[in-house]
Design an enzyme around this catalytic site. Structure first.
Site, short mmCIF file in Angstrom:
data_model
loop_
_atom_site.label_atom_id
_atom_site.label_comp_id
_atom_site.label_asym_id
_atom_site.label_seq_id
_atom_site.Cartn_x
_atom_site.Cartn_y
_atom_site.Cartn_z
N PRO A 6 8.98 11.37 3.09
CG PRO A 6 9.83 10.98 0.98
CD PRO A 6 8.58 10.84 1.78
CD GLU A 7 9.21 15.54 7.10
OE1 GLU A 7 8.77 16.61 6.63
OE2 GLU A 7 8.55 14.81 7.84
CG HIS A 53 4.30 -1.08 -3.83
ND1 HIS A 53 2.98 -1.27 -3.48
CD2 HIS A 53 5.02 -2.00 -3.12
CE1 HIS A 53 2.91 -2.25 -2.59
NE2 HIS A 53 4.12 -2.70 -2.36
NE ARG A 73 4.41 3.23 5.10
CZ ARG A 73 4.84 3.60 6.29
NH1 ARG A 73 4.26 4.61 6.91
NH2 ARG A 73 5.87 3.00 6.86
NE ARG A 93 2.46 30.90 16.16
CZ ARG A 93 1.60 30.28 15.36
NH1 ARG A 93 1.12 29.10 15.71
NH2 ARG A 93 1.26 30.82 14.20
#
Length: 271
Positions: free
Chosen positions: A2-3, A91, A110, A152
């Site tokens: 998730p972000e 899990h 995971r 940059r």
């Protein structure tokens, strides 16, 4: 994943339940996350009152009077508030049972997330100390971003995904923000003009705000604290729409690889 939007959605879902509540019991079924769960977690938290639930970047900060529980959801983690009657699944690695009987359950197929303890101010933790500003804060504005981009030469998409520049602009939201700002993802960062930087800052803020209102994005594992999926993926203009017609100009959306991640853009709308 998730972000930031998914983590913020989770934070909002658990904050009112946790704040002011007391941890009655801690159960760690599997401590083998990205970093081992502290052996002393039960001793540290049992009987302690939760005083705050905050977010920094993609980290949830569950505050106590004597320290902070730092939680990262990794690639597949979720935090859900459940009752004791809910069966434990394969899990479901960690439970924080609250005094009112509800359980904050950490699930991570995971096992790439983390749950760490930090006694000092959260900002001093090595995982948080070098992070850039929050994208929805006043600290992230066009003047700041212009200074960051000035020297940059890296592609602009990679720069805005750099957590040292600004936190929380993950792969999905970088593609979407660049589409909104009409900026090609491969443009060298230093070539952006002031008006384009203004547009990009506004686009990042708007994209993330819209994603939070949509409950985040669910591609595989993510659900919020109540078990609901996000639906921002239904609103995307570029991400995961390769070969589909652009919603603005009808030209096909293109997919390329940048930094080993998929990037989606419209070559007609984004220059």
């Amino acid at each position: 994943m998730p972000e930031l939007p998914e983590v913020e959605t989770t934070r909002r879902g658990i904050a009112d339940i946790l704040t002011g509540n007391t941890v009655a019991q801690v159960t760690v079924r599997d401590p083998r996350l990205r970093w081992p769960v502290p052996d002393t977690l039960h001793t540290l938290l049992q009987g302690q009152r939760i005083v705050s639930v905050e977010r920094r970047a993609k980290y949830l900060l569950i505050g106590f009077a004597h320290g902070t529980l730092i939680v990262h959801l990794g690639m597949s983690g979720t935090l859900r508030v459940v009752t004791a009657a809910r069966p434990v699944e394969k899990h479901d690695h960690i439970d924080l049972m609250l005094e009112d009987g509800r359980i904050l359950r950490y699930r991570d197929p995971r096992r790439f997330g983390c749950m760490l303890w930090h006694e000092a101010a959260p900002a001093t933790h090595p995982l948080l100390a070098a992070l850039g500003p929050e994208p929805l804060s006043d600290a992230f504005d066009a003047s700041y971003l212009q200074q960051q981009l000035a020297r940059r030469q890296a592609a602009i998409k990679l720069v805005i995904m750099d957590q040292h520049v600004v936190v929380g602009v993950g792969n999905i939201y970088a593609s979407e923000a660049l589409f909104r700002a009409r900026i090609h993802p491969e443009r060298p960062a230093a070539t952006l003009k002031k008006r384009e930087i203004d547009a990009l800052v506004d686009a990042i803020k708007a994209t993330l705000s819209d994603a939070i209102r949509a409950g985040g994005t669910t591609l595989r594992d993510y659900v919020d604290s109540s078990g609901n999926t996000g639906y921002f993926q239904l609103q995307t203009y570029a991400y995961d729409r390769a070969a589909e017609p652009c919603r603005v100009c009808a030209k096909p959306i293109v997919e390329i690889r940048q930094g080993q991640r998929a990037t989606f853009f419209c070559p007609n709308c984004q220059k």
